[in-house]
Design a protein around this motif. Structure first.
Motif, short mmCIF file in Angstrom:
data_model
loop_
_atom_site.label_atom_id
_atom_site.label_comp_id
_atom_site.label_asym_id
_atom_site.label_seq_id
_atom_site.Cartn_x
_atom_site.Cartn_y
_atom_site.Cartn_z
N THR A 257 -2.10 0.77 -16.02
CA THR A 257 -1.44 1.08 -14.69
C THR A 257 -1.44 0.27 -13.34
OG1 THR A 257 -2.94 3.04 -13.11
CG2 THR A 257 -0.56 3.31 -15.71
N GLY A 258 -2.49 -0.79 -14.01
CA GLY A 258 -2.49 -1.88 -12.49
C GLY A 258 -3.66 -1.23 -11.59
N THR A 259 -3.56 -1.91 -10.94
CA THR A 259 -4.46 -1.73 -9.99
C THR A 259 -4.88 -0.73 -8.32
OG1 THR A 259 -4.96 -4.18 -8.86
CG2 THR A 259 -6.33 -3.24 -10.77
N PRO A 260 -3.76 0.01 -8.84
CA PRO A 260 -3.09 0.59 -7.35
C PRO A 260 -4.71 0.76 -6.23
CG PRO A 260 -3.37 2.19 -9.04
CD PRO A 260 -4.10 1.01 -9.76
N GLY A 261 -4.19 0.62 -4.75
CA GLY A 261 -5.18 0.05 -3.47
C GLY A 261 -5.26 -1.30 -3.70
N ALA A 262 -5.91 -2.34 -4.68
CA ALA A 262 -6.59 -3.57 -4.12
C ALA A 262 -5.07 -4.33 -4.06
CB ALA A 262 -7.07 -4.11 -5.81
N GLN A 263 -5.89 -5.03 -3.35
CA GLN A 263 -5.16 -6.11 -2.98
C GLN A 263 -4.45 -7.10 -4.10
OE1 GLN A 263 -6.38 -10.53 -1.60
NE2 GLN A 263 -6.17 -9.72 0.15
N ASN A 264 -3.14 -7.30 -3.25
CA ASN A 264 -1.52 -8.06 -4.17
C ASN A 264 -2.08 -9.52 -4.77
OD1 ASN A 264 0.48 -10.27 -4.81
ND2 ASN A 264 1.09 -7.69 -4.34
N SER A 265 -2.04 -10.20 -5.96
CA SER A 265 -2.90 -11.16 -6.29
C SER A 265 -2.15 -12.50 -5.61
CB SER A 265 -2.36 -11.45 -7.83
OG SER A 265 -0.86 -10.88 -7.94
N ILE A 266 -1.15 -12.04 -4.93
CA ILE A 266 -0.27 -13.42 -4.48
C ILE A 266 -0.87 -13.30 -2.84
CG2 ILE A 266 1.32 -14.17 -5.63
CD1 ILE A 266 3.47 -13.08 -3.89
N ALA A 267 -1.80 -11.96 -1.84
CA ALA A 267 -1.47 -11.66 -0.98
C ALA A 267 -2.39 -13.59 -0.14
CB ALA A 267 -2.91 -11.07 -0.99
N GLN A 268 -1.97 -13.38 1.05
CA GLN A 268 -2.72 -14.59 1.80
C GLN A 268 -3.45 -14.65 2.81
OE1 GLN A 268 -2.47 -17.93 0.76
NE2 GLN A 268 -1.18 -17.05 -0.69
N PRO A 269 -3.81 -14.55 3.19
CA PRO A 269 -4.99 -14.43 4.49
C PRO A 269 -4.36 -14.53 5.60
CG PRO A 269 -6.35 -16.45 3.64
CD PRO A 269 -5.19 -15.60 2.72
N ASN A 270 -3.34 -15.96 5.83
CA ASN A 270 -2.44 -16.29 7.02
C ASN A 270 -1.10 -16.53 6.54
OD1 ASN A 270 -1.70 -16.26 10.08
ND2 ASN A 270 -3.66 -17.33 10.40
N ILE A 271 -0.61 -16.48 7.08
CA ILE A 271 0.79 -16.76 6.33
C ILE A 271 1.74 -16.63 8.00
CG2 ILE A 271 1.27 -15.20 5.02
CD1 ILE A 271 3.34 -13.74 6.76
N GLY A 272 0.57 -17.53 9.28
CA GLY A 272 1.60 -18.05 10.55
C GLY A 272 2.71 -17.23 11.53
N PRO A 273 3.20 -17.78 11.84
CA PRO A 273 4.21 -16.16 12.68
C PRO A 273 5.72 -15.94 11.64
CG PRO A 273 3.64 -18.91 13.59
CD PRO A 273 3.32 -18.58 11.78
N THR A 274 5.99 -14.55 12.14
CA THR A 274 6.81 -14.35 11.56
C THR A 274 8.28 -14.73 12.67
OG1 THR A 274 6.56 -11.67 11.70
CG2 THR A 274 5.58 -12.60 10.20
N TYR A 275 9.74 -13.78 12.16
CA TYR A 275 11.02 -14.13 12.58
C TYR A 275 12.05 -13.38 12.43
CZ TYR A 275 8.24 -18.76 12.23
OH TYR A 275 7.29 -19.47 12.73
N ARG A 276 12.57 -13.15 13.90
CA ARG A 276 13.56 -12.00 13.83
C ARG A 276 14.91 -12.44 14.61
NH1 ARG A 276 13.36 -7.60 17.70
NH2 ARG A 276 14.48 -6.33 16.40
N VAL A 277 15.28 -12.08 14.86
CA VAL A 277 16.79 -12.40 15.82
C VAL A 277 17.09 -14.00 16.15
CG1 VAL A 277 17.40 -11.25 18.03
CG2 VAL A 277 15.57 -10.61 17.08
N PHE A 278 17.16 -14.80 14.83
CA PHE A 278 17.45 -15.63 15.08
C PHE A 278 19.09 -16.73 15.02
CE2 PHE A 278 18.30 -19.80 11.95
CZ PHE A 278 17.48 -21.42 12.63
N GLY A 279 19.31 -16.56 16.28
CA GLY A 279 20.64 -17.60 15.80
C GLY A 279 21.42 -18.77 16.54
#
Length: 213
Positions: A14-36
C-alpha cells in the motif's frame, strides 16, 4: 435509492506512508497569493500596478515583474517591497490596441527562482487596454482577453469545431480571472457566433462555486 456498495480489492503493498513523496523538492522558491493588477481595464493613458504577496521560509531576496505587449519583446522591472510580503511593480501605459501579458518572478535568499502564474512566460495573465467596446446598459460585463495567436488559432476554419480549450484571462466587471481556459460552443452552423465556454481554476471558481460558465 440506496447507494450501490462496491467491494474493492486492497493491494498488499500500500505504498510508503510517512515517506517523502517521489517528486519532493528541497527548495521550490517563493510561493504567492493575492496576485492581481489595477486598473483591470486601463485606458491608453493609465499605468498598471501589478501586486502580489510572496513568501518563503528562507526569505524573499528579489521580485521582478515581466511583461510584453501583443506577444512582443519581454520587459522587466524590479518590484518594490511593502508590508507583510507585498510587492508592487508598474507597467507603463500602452496603446488602445494593446493586449499585455505579464507574470512575476521571485528569488529566495538561497537563489532558487519561481514564477507566478507558475508557467511564467507560457501562462496567460493578461489585460486589454480599454477599446471602448462593452454593454451600454448596467449589466454584468464579461471580457475574454486572448493573445492574438491564440485567438486566430481558435477562430480558424480548421479549429472552429474543436472543443480544445485555449488559455485566456476572463474579466468579470472589475475582477480578473487569470490563466483560465476558453473554447467555442454551438453547432457547426453557428460557430463562432453562438458563444464561449470558460473553465475556471478550482482555487478561484466563478462566484466561488462555478467551475465553468
Amino acid at each position: 435509492r440506496i447507494p450501490t456498495t462496491a467491494v474493492l480489492d486492497v493491494p498488499q503493498l500500500t505504498g510508503t506512508p510517512g515517506a517523502q513523496n517521489s517528486i519532493a523538492q528541497p527548495n521550490i522558491g517563493p510561493t504567492y497569493r493575492v496576485f492581481g493588477h489595477f486598473p483591470v481595464t486601463p485606458s491608453n493613458q493609465e499605468e498598471v500596478i501589478v501586486s502580489v504577496q510572496a513568501q518563503d521560509p528562507d526569505g524573499v531576496a528579489a521580485m521582478t515583474l515581466w511583461w510584453n505587449e501583443n506577444g512582443g519583446v519581454w520587459n522587466s522591472v524590479v518590484m518594490q517591497a511593502g508590508n507583510d510580503g507585498h510587492f508592487q511593480g508598474t507597467i507603463p501605459a500602452h496603446a488602445s490596441v494593446g493586449v499585455v501579458q505579464f507574470y512575476v518572478e521571485g528569488q529566495d535568499t538561497l537563489g532558487t527562482v519561481s514564477t507566478f502564474p507558475a508557467a511564467g512566460a507560457d501562462s496567460r495573465a493578461l489585460y486589454q487596454v480599454d477599446n471602448g467596446r462593452g454593454p451600454d446598459t448596467a449589466i454584468d460585463k464579461l471580457r475574454i482577453v486572448m493573445l492574438r495567436a491564440d485567438n486566430q488559432s481558435m477562430m480558424s476554419s480548421v479549429n472552429r469545431m474543436s472543443n480544445h480549450f485555449r488559455p485566456t484571462t476572463l474579466v468579470h466587471n472589475d475582477r480578473a480571472f487569470y490563466d483560465v481556459s476558453v473554447r467555442l460552443v454551438g453547432s457547426r452552423w453557428i460557430r463562432p457566433n453562438s458563444g464561449y465556454k470558460v473553465r475556471f481554476h478550482p482555487d478561484n471558481a466563478f462566484y466561488g462555486v462555478h467551475d465553468s460558465i
